[in-house]
Design a protein around this motif. Structure first.
Motif, PDB file in Angstrom:
ATOM      1  N   HIS A 104      44.175  28.676  43.349  1.00 38.71           N
ATOM      2  CA  HIS A 104      42.956  28.539  42.539  1.00 38.71           C
ATOM      3  C   HIS A 104      42.703  29.817  41.742  1.00 38.71           C
ATOM      4  CE1 HIS A 104      38.321  27.938  42.408  1.00 38.71           C
ATOM      5  NE2 HIS A 104      38.878  27.567  41.274  1.00 38.71           N
ATOM      6  N   GLN A 105      42.883  30.957  42.375  1.00 40.54           N
ATOM      7  CA  GLN A 105      42.681  32.228  41.681  1.00 40.54           C
ATOM      8  C   GLN A 105      43.669  32.378  40.529  1.00 40.54           C
ATOM      9  OE1 GLN A 105      40.106  34.222  42.460  1.00 40.54           O
ATOM     10  NE2 GLN A 105      40.574  35.652  40.809  1.00 40.54           N
ATOM     11  N   ALA A 106      44.913  31.986  40.752  1.00 40.15           N
ATOM     12  CA  ALA A 106      45.926  32.053  39.692  1.00 40.15           C
ATOM     13  C   ALA A 106      45.540  31.148  38.523  1.00 40.15           C
ATOM     14  CB  ALA A 106      47.300  31.675  40.243  1.00 40.15           C
ATOM     15  N   GLN A 107      44.999  29.970  38.839  1.00 40.48           N
ATOM     16  CA  GLN A 107      44.565  29.063  37.777  1.00 40.48           C
ATOM     17  C   GLN A 107      43.390  29.657  37.000  1.00 40.48           C
ATOM     18  OE1 GLN A 107      46.025  26.062  36.712  1.00 40.48           O
ATOM     19  NE2 GLN A 107      44.654  26.536  35.005  1.00 40.48           N
ATOM     20  N   THR A 128      43.807  39.159  39.873  1.00 40.30           N
ATOM     21  CA  THR A 128      45.002  38.423  40.275  1.00 40.30           C
ATOM     22  C   THR A 128      44.806  37.888  41.695  1.00 40.30           C
ATOM     23  OG1 THR A 128      46.084  40.333  41.279  1.00 40.30           O
ATOM     24  CG2 THR A 128      46.442  39.989  38.894  1.00 40.30           C
ATOM     25  N   PRO A 129      45.591  36.901  42.099  1.00 45.27           N
ATOM     26  CA  PRO A 129      45.493  36.420  43.483  1.00 45.27           C
ATOM     27  C   PRO A 129      45.771  37.520  44.510  1.00 45.27           C
ATOM     28  CG  PRO A 129      46.731  34.856  42.159  1.00 45.27           C
ATOM     29  CD  PRO A 129      46.518  36.082  41.306  1.00 45.27           C
ATOM     30  N   GLU A 130      46.610  38.498  44.133  1.00 46.89           N
ATOM     31  CA  GLU A 130      46.958  39.577  45.062  1.00 46.89           C
ATOM     32  C   GLU A 130      45.829  40.587  45.246  1.00 46.89           C
ATOM     33  OE1 GLU A 130      50.220  37.493  43.435  1.00 46.89           O
ATOM     34  OE2 GLU A 130      48.874  38.783  42.284  1.00 46.89           O
ATOM     35  N   THR A 131      44.944  40.708  44.263  1.00 45.52           N
ATOM     36  CA  THR A 131      43.892  41.729  44.338  1.00 45.52           C
ATOM     37  C   THR A 131      42.482  41.170  44.473  1.00 45.52           C
ATOM     38  OG1 THR A 131      43.711  41.837  41.922  1.00 45.52           O
ATOM     39  CG2 THR A 131      45.261  43.374  42.986  1.00 45.52           C
ATOM     40  N   SER A 132      42.295  39.892  44.280  1.00 46.82           N
ATOM     41  CA  SER A 132      40.942  39.328  44.286  1.00 46.82           C
ATOM     42  C   SER A 132      40.313  39.344  45.677  1.00 46.82           C
ATOM     43  CB  SER A 132      40.962  37.887  43.784  1.00 46.82           C
ATOM     44  OG  SER A 132      39.674  37.315  43.939  1.00 46.82           O
ATOM     45  N   PRO A 133      39.096  39.907  45.806  1.00 47.17           N
ATOM     46  CA  PRO A 133      38.405  39.831  47.094  1.00 47.17           C
ATOM     47  C   PRO A 133      37.949  38.404  47.416  1.00 47.17           C
ATOM     48  CG  PRO A 133      37.026  40.930  45.467  1.00 47.17           C
ATOM     49  CD  PRO A 133      38.354  40.699  44.824  1.00 47.17           C
ATOM     50  N   HIS A 134      37.946  37.524  46.430  1.00 45.98           N
ATOM     51  CA  HIS A 134      37.633  36.117  46.714  1.00 45.98           C
ATOM     52  C   HIS A 134      38.747  35.481  47.536  1.00 45.98           C
ATOM     53  CE1 HIS A 134      33.958  35.342  44.406  1.00 45.98           C
ATOM     54  NE2 HIS A 134      34.439  36.151  43.471  1.00 45.98           N
ATOM     55  N   ASP A 192      38.108  49.098  38.798  1.00 43.19           N
ATOM     56  CA  ASP A 192      38.102  49.082  40.260  1.00 43.19           C
ATOM     57  C   ASP A 192      39.497  49.469  40.765  1.00 43.19           C
ATOM     58  OD1 ASP A 192      38.079  48.431  42.987  1.00 43.19           O
ATOM     59  OD2 ASP A 192      36.984  46.557  42.682  1.00 43.19           O
ATOM     60  N   PRO A 193      39.627  50.573  41.513  1.00 42.09           N
ATOM     61  CA  PRO A 193      40.965  51.005  42.004  1.00 42.09           C
ATOM     62  C   PRO A 193      41.692  49.922  42.800  1.00 42.09           C
ATOM     63  CG  PRO A 193      39.322  52.703  42.449  1.00 42.09           C
ATOM     64  CD  PRO A 193      38.573  51.500  41.930  1.00 42.09           C
ATOM     65  N   ARG A 194      40.963  49.035  43.455  1.00 41.24           N
ATOM     66  CA  ARG A 194      41.617  47.975  44.220  1.00 41.24           C
ATOM     67  C   ARG A 194      42.400  47.025  43.318  1.00 41.24           C
ATOM     68  NH1 ARG A 194      36.760  45.097  47.003  1.00 41.24           N
ATOM     69  NH2 ARG A 194      36.107  45.224  44.823  1.00 41.24           N
ATOM     70  N   MET A 195      42.012  46.941  42.080  1.00 40.00           N
ATOM     71  CA  MET A 195      42.672  46.023  41.148  1.00 40.00           C
ATOM     72  C   MET A 195      43.937  46.608  40.542  1.00 40.00           C
ATOM     73  SD  MET A 195      40.708  43.467  41.380  1.00 40.00           S
ATOM     74  CE  MET A 195      39.664  43.779  42.792  1.00 40.00           C
ATOM     75  N   GLN A 196      44.250  47.867  40.855  1.00 38.32           N
ATOM     76  CA  GLN A 196      45.410  48.551  40.281  1.00 38.32           C
ATOM     77  C   GLN A 196      46.661  48.376  41.138  1.00 38.32           C
ATOM     78  OE1 GLN A 196      44.592  49.475  37.267  1.00 38.32           O
ATOM     79  NE2 GLN A 196      42.478  49.028  37.849  1.00 38.32           N
ATOM     80  N   GLN A 197      46.592  47.580  42.151  1.00 36.48           N
ATOM     81  CA  GLN A 197      47.739  47.387  43.068  1.00 36.48           C
ATOM     82  C   GLN A 197      48.874  46.678  42.389  1.00 36.48           C
ATOM     83  OE1 GLN A 197      46.263  45.391  46.522  1.00 36.48           O
ATOM     84  NE2 GLN A 197      44.714  46.918  46.903  1.00 36.48           N
TER      85      GLN A 197
END
Length: 197
Positions: A104-107, A128-134, A192-197
């Motif tokens: 769903h996140q990828a979509q 991205t699906p890899e970084t989303s806290p959702h 957000d540094p978490r999104m830089q992964q």
């Protein structure tokens, strides 16, 4: 006290005891129910009954389409507590997006790229699906505007913080905020540094 009034009093006490016992059974059974699965239902209550002994009121938080299934338990508890306080102020909090599957996140990201014209611009709104806290169940999007405003003003009391300046609906749990207040917001997810992964 006459014999008939004494009998009526005993009957009322026995009926009250039965009602309490029945309520305790319903609560005990309800605590064993699994969390609702994601669905397309228009709204389901977030709160489930607790054992009577706790006497803690659960909050009137509504979840659209199963949005609270799979949330981090601490986040769910903070939401319930905040929603109870908000309700006393006349504000209803709804969660319209909570935990999301990676698919769903990828979509959502693909849709944002189509809408905004580039991945760089879409990334200001969708992770991205890899970084989303959702995807990890650590974020919620709330509605309506009154709920967003209430949480922005009072959420730190419950550890609920707005994370992005451009997303007034997005809240995450920051337990340290209870004592120190919420940290400054990022301009958008690209900061957000978490999104830089």
């Amino acid at each position: 006290m006459t014999r008939s009034s004494a009998a009526r009093a005993r009957h009322r006490r026995r009926r009250a005891g039965l009602v309490l016992a029945l309520a305790a059974c319903v609560v005990a059974i309800a605590d064993q129910w699994p969390a609702p699965a994601p669905s397309t239902a228009s709204s389901v209550p977030l709160a489930t009954p607790e054992p009577v002994a706790r006497r803690e009121r659960r909050a009137p938080v509504a979840a659209v389409g199963g949005a609270v299934a799979g949330l981090d338990p601490a986040l769910r508890t903070a939401l319930r507590r905040a929603a109870g306080a908000a309700a006393r102020d006349g504000v209803a909090i709804s969660v319209n997006s909570g935990r999301r599957t990676p698919e769903h996140q990828a979509q959502l990201l693909r849709d944002a790229v189509a809408r905004y014209g580039s991945l760089a611009e879409a990334s200001r709104w969708v992770a991205t699906p890899e970084t989303s806290p959702h995807v990890s169940g650590d974020a919620v999007d709330v509605a309506p505007d009154a709920a967003r405003a209430w949480l922005s003003a009072h959420g730190a009391t419950y550890g609920l913080c707005r994370i992005y300046a451009n997303e007034p609906w997005h809240f995450e749990l920051r337990p340290q905020a209870v004592g120190t207040g919420c940290p400054p917001t990022y301009a958008d997810p690209t900061h957000d540094p978490r999104m830089q992964q």
